[in-house]
Scaffold this active site. Structure first.
Site, mmCIF file in Angstrom:
data_model
loop_
_atom_site.group_PDB
_atom_site.id
_atom_site.type_symbol
_atom_site.label_atom_id
_atom_site.label_comp_id
_atom_site.label_asym_id
_atom_site.label_seq_id
_atom_site.Cartn_x
_atom_site.Cartn_y
_atom_site.Cartn_z
ATOM 1 N N ASP A 194 17.269 46.522 31.632
ATOM 2 C CA ASP A 194 17.180 45.593 30.517
ATOM 3 C C ASP A 194 15.733 45.591 30.020
ATOM 4 O OD1 ASP A 194 17.923 43.680 28.717
ATOM 5 O OD2 ASP A 194 17.815 42.020 30.137
ATOM 6 N N GLU A 212 19.857 47.507 26.587
ATOM 7 C CA GLU A 212 20.514 47.335 27.875
ATOM 8 C C GLU A 212 21.314 48.586 28.216
ATOM 9 O OE1 GLU A 212 22.196 43.338 28.304
ATOM 10 O OE2 GLU A 212 23.867 44.324 29.298
ATOM 11 N N CYS A 256 34.762 41.431 19.138
ATOM 12 C CA CYS A 256 35.139 40.257 19.921
ATOM 13 C C CYS A 256 36.507 40.520 20.537
ATOM 14 C CB CYS A 256 35.181 39.038 19.015
ATOM 15 S SG CYS A 256 36.131 37.671 19.687
ATOM 16 N N HIS A 309 30.226 33.254 20.457
ATOM 17 C CA HIS A 309 31.315 33.587 19.547
ATOM 18 C C HIS A 309 32.675 33.502 20.253
ATOM 19 C CE1 HIS A 309 33.444 35.801 16.331
ATOM 20 N NE2 HIS A 309 34.175 36.200 17.362
ATOM 21 N N CYS A 341 36.082 31.309 19.505
ATOM 22 C CA CYS A 341 37.407 31.896 19.327
ATOM 23 C C CYS A 341 38.422 31.275 20.280
ATOM 24 C CB CYS A 341 37.355 33.408 19.511
ATOM 25 S SG CYS A 341 36.705 34.241 18.071
ATOM 26 N N CYS A 370 39.266 38.051 18.388
ATOM 27 C CA CYS A 370 39.607 38.207 16.976
ATOM 28 C C CYS A 370 39.336 39.621 16.482
ATOM 29 C CB CYS A 370 38.846 37.196 16.127
ATOM 30 S SG CYS A 370 37.080 37.522 16.074
HETATM 31 ZN ZN LIG Z 1 36.136 36.324 17.884
#
Ligand SMILES: [Zn+2]
Ligand SMILES: [Zn+2]
Length: 599
Positions: free
Chosen positions: A89, A181, A515, A532, A536, A518
């Protein structure tokens, strides 16, 4: 919700209350009303969990306990402690590049981003509570002297490409999770590398500050070459010190070497975690940050001990919502998860039960059929120490038979390298490898070649024998995803976005991943992604057709309210905007599994 947490490196011990207060005072309107709604849904689920726990019958509890015990045994049987997995990282990556290229930024608190959202802050700024994902104007309240630098993503991706080429020398199949990363499996390299290595080092000194890395203390003059000249950039005196650095064998030395080479090439430092799998390696990479590395032994007891006190939020894939659900069961650490595992079947879906248990045991997500990280198959057995070669031959034959069975089951036709692992009665571990001219496919070949290796160790008192087949050849020659593919995909993405690019090296890369709920592209940073995914998960409880955009109203003093559409990330790429028009969302359950599977 911009509640403040100090998970980020360099941010422990801050005045959380003060910072949270400043954030609260500067955000209002629909933003906070959304937070309330969101909190309501979390509260509902939490009371549902509590009800389930209270109303569960003794019979249900017993059933749940037995079920989880069996699942644990099953998962433990598949625990692989043979790998050396590394997570690299980069330290405060975007900020570090800007500081490298402009020495004036090195001594002041600074951040990369815009007044809408910061993407990285340097360590000086973190002391004020300034962090990624925070609107720039709030960070100015926390730290009035903050210098804000706009992001230059084509530069950052160019530098990424430079150091990813180093990683490829250690693992041709390295996975770049984002620009800063990387996931490197050094198992095979560690086995092959039997000699120490001496590398040239250069460091800069003098009045010129343009170049990195700098010499910190005056180096002793022995075995050092000094070169003094006028800097072409600033015209001040630039001194370059040259000397040698030695790197030994074993995974820790090799990771030290990788980090050294990255710094020599780019002038930037990185941190590393070393462990038996990538999920653990990622957690470890945060432990000696910046410019350090942390090793977790490949030992079940050590792993569980390490996880015992670890807050659940430090685990990739556990965001704010999952955290709230688990906290309602009085689970705060990964150790608590293991203690309370028998409660999971009472409250969570089967998928969630298993992924929470995997986390509690320090096991990565379920391996998928197309698991591109699988590069070897091994079997090992422990027995009471013996040098009786007849017994060893019998053990060896059984191991080879089991290995062949595993190979058949996993859709592999064979492998190029065969490795014998021995643990002596002294607990020293030896590995011996052989790469025959032809691919090893049959049980006969496995036995023949590994026996050849075992013969050479005749007379040693041995307590563990293992045979590993690596550099696997798959039935359908499934192509694994290499770094070249990674960059090619990115190229295609940018091409479809009609970004004009004449120079191949000058690609503007949006660092995103879909994601799991979604399907929308989200900026590829753990905290932004978690944020996020949280949104969702909450949206799924709604009657609406799927996740919509969250409207954030941010009020600034003496200015009209500014409306920003954000989906948790800060960068609004062209690609995302076209995706926003598709309102259909697939309803999938997000699990830690699906998160780690992607790596
Ligand atoms: Zn989402
Ligand atoms: Zn200079």
């Amino acid at each position: 919700m911009l509640t403040f947490n100090d998970n980020k490196a360099g941010m422990t011990g801050l005045d959380k209350q003060k910072i949270t207060k400043i954030i609260e005072e500067n955000t209002s309107g629909s933003y906070s009303s959304f937070s309330k709604k969101q909190q309501q849904r979390i509260d509902e689920k939490v009371s549902e969990i509590k009800n389930r726990l209270e109303s569960a019958t003794g019979e249900e509890r017993q059933g749940a306990e037995l079920f989880m015990k069996n699942l644990e045994n099953k998962l433990e049987a598949g625990r692989d402690l043979s790998r050396d997995c590394v997570c690299i990282d980069m330290d405060a990556y975007f900020a570090a590049i800007e500081m490298r290229d402009n020495p004036a930024l090195r001594t002041v608190p600074m951040a990369v981003g815009s007044s809408a959202m910061l993407s990285t802050s340097n360590y000086l700024a973190r002391r004020f509570g300034v962090r990624a994902g925070m609107p720039g104007f709030i960070s100015k309240k926390l730290c009035p002297n903050l210098t804000l630098v706009p992001g230059n993503y084509s530069k950052y991706s160019k530098v990424s490409r430079q150091f990813s080429e180093i990683f490829m020398e250690y693992d041709g199949d390295v996975g770049m999770m984002s620009l800063d990363e990387a996931y490197i499996d050094v198992t095979d390299y560690v086995t092959m590398r039997t000699k120490k290595r001496v590398l040239k080092r250069h460091r800069y000194g003098g009045d010129c500050l343009c170049w990195l890395p700098r010499v910190t203390d005056p180096p002793d003059s022995e075995n050092i070459e000094i070169d003094s000249s006028e800097c072409p950039k600033c015209a001040k005196t630039r001194i370059i010190y040259y000397d040698d650095v030695e790197f030994g064998v074993g995974r820790e030395e090799i990771v030290r070497e990788i980090r050294f080479r990255v710094e020599q090439l780019t002038g930037l430092t990185c941190s590393a975690g070393i462990a038996a799998n990538f999920m653990l390696a990622k957690i470890c990479s945060d432990f000696n940050k910046p410019n350090g590395q942390f090793v977790l032994e490949n030992d079940r007891e050590k792993i569980l001990e390490f996880l015992e006190e670890l807050p659940i939020r430090k685990v990739g894939g556990i965001g704010r919502v999952s955290e709230a659900h688990l906290q309602s069961m009085e689970i705060r650490t990964v150790g608590d998860m293991l203690l309370k595992k028998a409660l999971f079947p009472l409250c969570f879906s089967p998928l969630a039960q298993e992924s929470f248990l995997r986390t509690a045991l320090g096991l990565p997500g379920r391996p998928s059929s197309s698991d591109h990280r699988r590069k070897s198959i091994s079997v090992e057995r422990t027995f009471s120490p013996t040098s009786d070669f007849k017994i060893l031959i019998a053990e060896h034959a059984e191991i080879c038979r089991m290995l062949e069975e595993d190979i058949r089951k996993s859709g592999v036709t064979g492998g190029k390298t065969i490795t014998l692992k021995l643990k002596l009665s002294s607990f020293d571990v030896l590995t011996r490898s052989l790469t025959p001219s032809e691919v090893v496919t049959s049980l006969d070949d496995i036995e023949k070649y590994s026996m050849e290796l075992l013969e050479r160790e005749r007379g040693k008192e041995i307590r563990l024998l293992g045979v590993r087949l690596s550099q696997l050849v798959f039935e359908e020659e499934k192509k694994s995803k290499t770094i070249a593919d990674f960059w090619n995909e990115k190229k295609q993405q940018t091409a479809s976005e009609d970004v004009m690019s004449t120079d191949d090296n000058d690609i503007i890369m949006m660092d995103t991943r879909p994601c799991p709920i979604c399907g929308e592209d989200v900026e590829n940073r753990l905290e932004i992604l978690n944020f996020h995914v949280d949104e969702c998960i909450l949206k799924m409880g709604d009657t609406s057709d799927g996740p919509d955009l969250i409207c954030v109203t941010v009020e600034k003093k003496a200015k009209k309210p500014e409306i920003q559409k954000t989906s948790g990330g800060r960068v609004q790429s062209k690609k995302r905007k076209t995706q926003e028009q598709k309102t259909v969302a697939k309803r999938k359950v997000a699990t830690i599994d699906s998160f780690w599977k992607k790596i």
